[in-house]
Scaffold this active site. Sequence first.
Site, PDB file in Angstrom:
ATOM      1  N   LYS A  22     -11.849 -32.939 -85.049  1.00 38.40           N
ATOM      2  CA  LYS A  22     -10.578 -32.420 -84.500  1.00 38.40           C
ATOM      3  C   LYS A  22     -10.008 -33.424 -83.508  1.00 38.40           C
ATOM      4  CE  LYS A  22     -10.848 -29.539 -80.900  1.00 38.40           C
ATOM      5  NZ  LYS A  22     -10.097 -29.885 -79.674  1.00 38.40           N
ATOM      6  N   ASN A  23     -10.864 -33.950 -82.632  1.00 37.09           N
ATOM      7  CA  ASN A  23     -10.369 -34.789 -81.534  1.00 37.09           C
ATOM      8  C   ASN A  23     -10.012 -36.203 -81.956  1.00 37.09           C
ATOM      9  OD1 ASN A  23     -10.581 -32.585 -79.944  1.00 37.09           O
ATOM     10  ND2 ASN A  23     -12.381 -33.265 -78.796  1.00 37.09           N
ATOM     11  N   ARG A  92      -2.660 -28.319 -75.393  1.00 35.84           N
ATOM     12  CA  ARG A  92      -2.288 -29.365 -74.439  1.00 35.84           C
ATOM     13  C   ARG A  92      -2.437 -30.752 -75.043  1.00 35.84           C
ATOM     14  NH1 ARG A  92      -5.292 -32.576 -72.157  1.00 35.84           N
ATOM     15  NH2 ARG A  92      -3.991 -33.009 -70.358  1.00 35.84           N
ATOM     16  N   CYS A 116      -5.584 -24.902 -68.240  1.00 31.59           N
ATOM     17  CA  CYS A 116      -6.262 -24.025 -69.201  1.00 31.59           C
ATOM     18  C   CYS A 116      -7.543 -23.565 -68.509  1.00 31.59           C
ATOM     19  CB  CYS A 116      -6.557 -24.761 -70.503  1.00 31.59           C
ATOM     20  SG  CYS A 116      -7.719 -26.080 -70.315  1.00 31.59           S
ATOM     21  N   ARG A 121      -5.335 -29.521 -66.047  1.00 34.25           N
ATOM     22  CA  ARG A 121      -5.280 -30.601 -67.054  1.00 34.25           C
ATOM     23  C   ARG A 121      -4.117 -31.533 -66.722  1.00 34.25           C
ATOM     24  NH1 ARG A 121      -8.176 -28.977 -71.550  1.00 34.25           N
ATOM     25  NH2 ARG A 121      -8.299 -31.180 -72.062  1.00 34.25           N
ATOM     26  N   PRO A 122      -4.252 -32.339 -65.646  1.00 31.73           N
ATOM     27  CA  PRO A 122      -3.137 -33.198 -65.230  1.00 31.73           C
ATOM     28  C   PRO A 122      -2.867 -34.303 -66.248  1.00 31.73           C
ATOM     29  CG  PRO A 122      -5.122 -33.769 -64.037  1.00 31.73           C
ATOM     30  CD  PRO A 122      -5.458 -32.544 -64.844  1.00 31.73           C
ATOM     31  N   ASP A 124      -1.274 -37.234 -64.893  1.00 31.47           N
ATOM     32  CA  ASP A 124      -0.821 -38.325 -64.003  1.00 31.47           C
ATOM     33  C   ASP A 124      -1.250 -39.699 -64.503  1.00 31.47           C
ATOM     34  OD1 ASP A 124      -3.402 -37.128 -63.291  1.00 31.47           O
ATOM     35  OD2 ASP A 124      -3.507 -38.715 -61.780  1.00 31.47           O
ATOM     36  N   LEU A 125      -2.435 -39.781 -65.083  1.00 30.95           N
ATOM     37  CA  LEU A 125      -2.906 -41.091 -65.569  1.00 30.95           C
ATOM     38  C   LEU A 125      -2.108 -41.527 -66.808  1.00 30.95           C
ATOM     39  CD1 LEU A 125      -6.763 -40.545 -65.200  1.00 30.95           C
ATOM     40  CD2 LEU A 125      -5.223 -41.736 -63.617  1.00 30.95           C
ATOM     41  N   ASP A 309     -18.035 -31.601 -73.801  1.00 29.50           N
ATOM     42  CA  ASP A 309     -17.777 -30.644 -74.889  1.00 29.50           C
ATOM     43  C   ASP A 309     -19.061 -30.048 -75.456  1.00 29.50           C
ATOM     44  OD1 ASP A 309     -14.897 -32.388 -76.327  1.00 29.50           O
ATOM     45  OD2 ASP A 309     -15.193 -31.267 -74.480  1.00 29.50           O
ATOM     46  N   ILE A 331     -16.826 -33.666 -65.277  1.00 28.13           N
ATOM     47  CA  ILE A 331     -15.500 -33.901 -65.861  1.00 28.13           C
ATOM     48  C   ILE A 331     -14.618 -32.673 -65.714  1.00 28.13           C
ATOM     49  CG2 ILE A 331     -14.298 -34.436 -68.025  1.00 28.13           C
ATOM     50  CD1 ILE A 331     -16.665 -36.260 -68.692  1.00 28.13           C
ATOM     51  N   ARG A 401      -9.796 -22.540 -83.061  1.00 25.92           N
ATOM     52  CA  ARG A 401      -8.985 -23.711 -82.653  1.00 25.92           C
ATOM     53  C   ARG A 401      -9.668 -24.999 -83.052  1.00 25.92           C
ATOM     54  NH1 ARG A 401      -6.017 -23.699 -77.120  1.00 25.92           N
ATOM     55  NH2 ARG A 401      -5.878 -25.774 -77.941  1.00 25.92           N
TER      56      ARG A 401
HETATM   57  C1  EPZ Z   1     -10.256 -34.922 -74.484  1.00 27.39           C
HETATM   58  O1  EPZ Z   1      -9.359 -34.224 -73.654  1.00 27.39           O
HETATM   59  C2  EPZ Z   1     -10.779 -33.904 -75.483  1.00 27.39           C
HETATM   60  N1  EPZ Z   1      -9.672 -33.346 -76.248  1.00 27.39           N
HETATM   61  C3  EPZ Z   1     -11.504 -32.773 -74.742  1.00 27.39           C
HETATM   62  O2  EPZ Z   1     -12.077 -31.918 -75.727  1.00 27.39           O
HETATM   63  C4  EPZ Z   1     -12.642 -33.385 -73.922  1.00 27.39           C
HETATM   64  O3  EPZ Z   1     -13.274 -32.355 -73.182  1.00 27.39           O
HETATM   65  C5  EPZ Z   1     -12.071 -34.446 -72.967  1.00 27.39           C
HETATM   66  O4  EPZ Z   1     -11.350 -35.444 -73.712  1.00 27.39           O
HETATM   67  C6  EPZ Z   1     -13.170 -35.153 -72.175  1.00 27.39           C
HETATM   68  O5  EPZ Z   1     -14.052 -35.752 -73.056  1.00 27.39           O
HETATM   69  C7  EPZ Z   1      -9.141 -34.082 -77.248  1.00 27.39           C
HETATM   70  O6  EPZ Z   1      -9.553 -35.198 -77.514  1.00 27.39           O
HETATM   71  C8  EPZ Z   1      -8.028 -33.436 -78.019  1.00 27.39           C
HETATM   72  P1  EPZ Z   1      -9.432 -36.419 -70.404  1.00 27.39           P
HETATM   73  P2  EPZ Z   1      -8.424 -35.051 -72.617  1.00 27.39           P
HETATM   74  O7  EPZ Z   1      -8.053 -36.892 -70.169  1.00 27.39           O
HETATM   75  O8  EPZ Z   1      -8.147 -36.405 -73.139  1.00 27.39           O
HETATM   76  C9  EPZ Z   1      -8.903 -35.944 -65.746  1.00 27.39           C
HETATM   77  C10 EPZ Z   1     -12.515 -29.900 -76.815  1.00 27.39           C
HETATM   78  O9  EPZ Z   1     -13.293 -28.985 -76.427  1.00 27.39           O
HETATM   79  N2  EPZ Z   1      -7.542 -36.451 -65.956  1.00 27.39           N
HETATM   80  O10 EPZ Z   1     -10.434 -37.374 -70.968  1.00 27.39           O
HETATM   81  O11 EPZ Z   1      -7.281 -34.182 -72.266  1.00 27.39           O
HETATM   82  C11 EPZ Z   1      -9.132 -34.582 -66.362  1.00 27.39           C
HETATM   83  O12 EPZ Z   1      -8.724 -33.549 -65.479  1.00 27.39           O
HETATM   84  C12 EPZ Z   1     -11.592 -30.559 -75.826  1.00 27.39           C
HETATM   85  O13 EPZ Z   1     -12.477 -30.348 -77.970  1.00 27.39           O
HETATM   86  C13 EPZ Z   1      -6.740 -36.741 -64.863  1.00 27.39           C
HETATM   87  O14 EPZ Z   1      -7.145 -36.573 -63.719  1.00 27.39           O
HETATM   88  O15 EPZ Z   1      -9.382 -35.154 -71.358  1.00 27.39           O
HETATM   89  C14 EPZ Z   1     -10.627 -34.582 -66.567  1.00 27.39           C
HETATM   90  O16 EPZ Z   1     -11.276 -34.254 -65.353  1.00 27.39           O
HETATM   91  C15 EPZ Z   1     -11.573 -29.851 -74.478  1.00 27.39           C
HETATM   92  N3  EPZ Z   1      -5.480 -37.209 -65.079  1.00 27.39           N
HETATM   93  C16 EPZ Z   1     -10.940 -36.044 -66.911  1.00 27.39           C
HETATM   94  O17 EPZ Z   1      -9.823 -36.797 -66.434  1.00 27.39           O
HETATM   95  C17 EPZ Z   1      -4.985 -37.434 -66.329  1.00 27.39           C
HETATM   96  O18 EPZ Z   1      -3.830 -37.896 -66.463  1.00 27.39           O
HETATM   97  C18 EPZ Z   1     -11.118 -36.323 -68.394  1.00 27.39           C
HETATM   98  O19 EPZ Z   1      -9.994 -35.761 -69.058  1.00 27.39           O
HETATM   99  C19 EPZ Z   1      -5.810 -37.135 -67.440  1.00 27.39           C
HETATM  100  C20 EPZ Z   1      -7.085 -36.646 -67.229  1.00 27.39           C
END
Ligand code: EPZ
Length: 422
Positions: A22-23, A92, A116, A121-122, A124-125, A309, A331, A401
């Site tokens: 999925k991811n 998201r 969520c 789920r910011p 900003d990055l 995950d 995380i 989902r």
């Molecule tokens: C991906 O989400 C996955 N989803 C998530 O899987 C997974 O849990 C996550 O990566 C971490 O491995 C998909 O790939 C569709 P991140 P993503 O940006 O990219 C912080 C599932 O169960 N952050 O890597 O949205 C954030 O809050 C889903 O299949 C910022 O601070 O996650 C988190 O603490 C759930 N600012 C950390 O980084 C930002 O702009 C990692 O989030 C973006 C993220």
Amino acid sequence: MEKFIVHGGKTLSGSVNISGSKNASLPILAATLLTREQCVIRRVPDVSDTNYMLQILQNLGAEVERASGNVVIRCEKLRGHEAPYDLVRKMRASVCVMGPLLARHNRADVSLPGGCVIGDRPIDLHLRGLQGLGAEARVEGGNVHLEARYGLSGSEIDMSGKHGATVLGTDNVMMAAVLAKGTTVITGAACEPEVVDLANFLNAMGAKIRGAGTPRIEIEGVAELGGVEHTVIPDRIEAGTFLVAGAIAAKDRITVNRVDPEHLSVVTDVLRRCGCPIEANGSSLTVGRAAKPVGANITTEPYPGFPTDMQAQMCSLFATTPGTSVVRDTIFPQRFMHAAEMKRMGADIEVTDGTAVIHGVERLSAAPVMASDLRASAALVLSALAAKGSTEISRVYHIDRGYEHIDEKLIGLGAEIERLPA
Ligand code: EPZ
């Protein structure tokens, strides 16, 4: 809405085929916006998240055909650059259309995803990265408006955040950079296999990306990209979920087919340390229950560390593993919605500051529980497999989902699960 009734105590045997990731599918589907030519993507799992992504792309004007795991998509005549709230709020991960829309139109209007249950789920990055390529970002009325008036230009972009790398943030910047003028260097990039699969897809389209899978990715912008055919990598989280199902309820062994064992080596290492017999054989893994199960201390980290995950699923295993186990999610520290539901089944689990301390009990017992998010819900199914009695799990749409027919796959292994109207 539907619910599961899981009749506990049935042992598992046989084998299960794992679906495409999925991811990996979600950003790859978004990347088809980068060309006017047809793309064929195989092994796209039939789950609601990929359906939502296809709806967003169709809303933008993409022509989509879908048949038995294959998606044929053509984003030739796009009629806009907006991903509206009523679609984005459902998933998201829709934010990963920002980068390709910017690259295609020099504009993108995407609803902010909001939070969520697993936490804030910011993005900003994401925005910092896209601004580094020359986009201006404005947040107004719950939407983010991005515009690159003078087009996108390559530069050095640091994507690291306080919780480590961002997977979709890395994807977004990579998809924007492939058509930017000049060269982009992303540092602090996510190294997940799904990021590598996206980079492979983009390179097959004609992009010039080096270093995907490492924290430093170099992208040389090109003038245009073409259509390709691509098969998505196996879903390592679905595979890990079934390995834990075997560790909890296997009669002797179960076999998980169509996986890439390298992608979940940190999970198999932990399961082996917990006493589970695991063998890898090509694209298959076999697993059984531990003769002498022992708990473990786990801290989630960006790949190649232990995946967040898989955190909830491990809590299900530890709930009936003798001794004390500690699970810390660095995380998503709030990602413990499963704990309260598992306590209703008799688990001894206390969560403080993003850390769960679990004392194994002899056996869980059935109770009506409620799914809350994708992985927490899968953990409840795992907990119910060996529990005494029949566990009712409501709101199973959360599971649908991200897991393709998880009930049918578990029934194929010998579980007894009914899917009923709630
Ligand atoms: C991906 O989400 C996955 N989803 C998530 O899987 C997974 O849990 C996550 O990566 C971490 O491995 C998909 O790939 C569709 P991140 P993503 O940006 O990219 C912080 C599932 O169960 N952050 O890597 O949205 C954030 O809050 C889903 O299949 C910022 O601070 O996650 C988190 O603490 C759930 N600012 C950390 O980084 C930002 O702009 C990692 O989030 C973006 C993220």
